[in-house]
Design an enzyme around this catalytic site. Structure first.
Site, mmCIF file in Angstrom:
data_model
loop_
_atom_site.group_PDB
_atom_site.id
_atom_site.type_symbol
_atom_site.label_atom_id
_atom_site.label_comp_id
_atom_site.label_asym_id
_atom_site.label_seq_id
_atom_site.Cartn_x
_atom_site.Cartn_y
_atom_site.Cartn_z
ATOM 1 N N HIS A 168 83.710 58.644 43.293
ATOM 2 C CA HIS A 168 82.782 57.604 44.847
ATOM 3 C C HIS A 168 81.313 58.659 45.536
ATOM 4 C CE1 HIS A 168 85.858 53.431 44.423
ATOM 5 N NE2 HIS A 168 84.876 54.199 43.507
ATOM 6 N N CYS A 206 62.956 63.328 42.090
ATOM 7 C CA CYS A 206 62.995 63.662 41.598
ATOM 8 C C CYS A 206 64.600 64.623 41.870
ATOM 9 C CB CYS A 206 62.450 64.236 42.709
ATOM 10 S SG CYS A 206 63.068 64.800 44.478
#
Length: 292
Positions: A123, A134
């Protein structure tokens, strides 16, 4: 199932001896002794409301304000946590050839701090932040420094520590909590580089874990209820392949019907005792039998 500590240690020791180079899957129960709360009780039910979902975080600025305000207060417990005896026992087991791959559902990085090297953070890791526009990344402590400068009054609010760096801040108005922009693109949403509830684990990460499982002779589950599918699928796959599965966990798990061995005992002390027993005492060098 082995419910007593002595029987559990002996059964786990025998499993570790029989199946070196294990595939190990760990969950929140490994880190509770390090002061990081878990989400579920002994029956596998939620102890608290489920964590924020990926969809809610991305869709709502108010949700993000609430998340980062609580995190500013609660993440200190995660950042200062130290590996416990379970982490250290697993690192020692790996060093001795007992683990070929460790996959953890935790995001605290404590396995690596304890010395484990063959780790897949299923995770992600909570100490990184990523811009969802970005892709820029930064260390979480840097973002928290920026949050603290913009929101100084929040630092001293009393709140109980919650799982994964959260804090129980209730009855608080989050609307004036200031969120900084991504310094690179100026518009992107900043999110911890972890898989939120309802999000998908990256495919390459999942495939690497499956590949490791297929190479291993057996699987060991430690401190996880496997109620979340992202972890349960590995136990199900191991069962399909006919690989023996052992579990060390206090309480019910989703895969209870799949285990060759279930040990319900305190995780840290049981791991320490079982792994220590893998190192034969001096008497064994003179021909006497060794065991836990």
């Amino acid at each position: 199932m082995c419910d007593t500590s002595a029987a559990g240690v002996e059964a786990l020791w025998a499993f570790l001896v029989r199946y070196p180079e294990l595939f190990v899957l760990t969950g929140a129960g490994v880190s509770t002794a390090s002061g990081i709360p878990d989400y579920r009780d002994a029956s596998g039910a939620w102890k608290r409301p489920p964590p924020v979902s990926h969809q809610a975080f991305m869709a709502s600025r108010a949700v993000r304000q609430r998340y980062w305000a609580r995190s500013l207060v609660g993440f200190r417990a995660l950042a200062t946590a130290r590996p416990g005896e379970a982490h250290r026992a697993l690192a020692a087991l790996e060093a001795g050839g007992g683990i070929s791959q460790l996959v953890t559902q935790n995001v605290d990085g404590l396995h690596q701090r304890a010395g484990s090297r063959r780790v897949i953070d299923l995770h992600g890791q909570a100490d990184l932040v990523v811009c969802m526009h970005c892709g820029a990344t930064l260390m979480r402590h840097a973002l928290h420094d920026a949050l603290a400068r913009r929101n100084p009054r929040w630092l001293d609010l009393p709140a109980a520590v919650a799982p994964d760096g959260d804090a129980d801040l209730e009855g608080v108005d989050f609307t004036d909590f200031v969120l900084p922009d991504c310094q690179r693109c100026g518009i992107g949403i900043l999110k911890p580089d972890v898989v939120f509830f309802g999000d998908n684990v990256p495919k390459a990460r999942v495939q690497a874990a499956f590949d490791a499982l297929e190479r291993a002779p057996a699987m060991l589950v430690v401190g996880s209820s496997l109620m979340v599918y992202s972890g349960y699928r590995f136990a199900r796959h191991a069962a399909r392949l006919g690989k023996p599965i052992a579990c060390l966990n206090l309480g019910r798990t989703r895969a209870d019907a799949l285990y060759a061995l279930k040990v319900s005992a305190p995780i840290g002390p049981t791991l320490v005792a079982a792994t220590a027993a893998l190192r034969p005492p001096a008497a064994a060098l003179s021909g006497e039998s060794a065991g836990p």
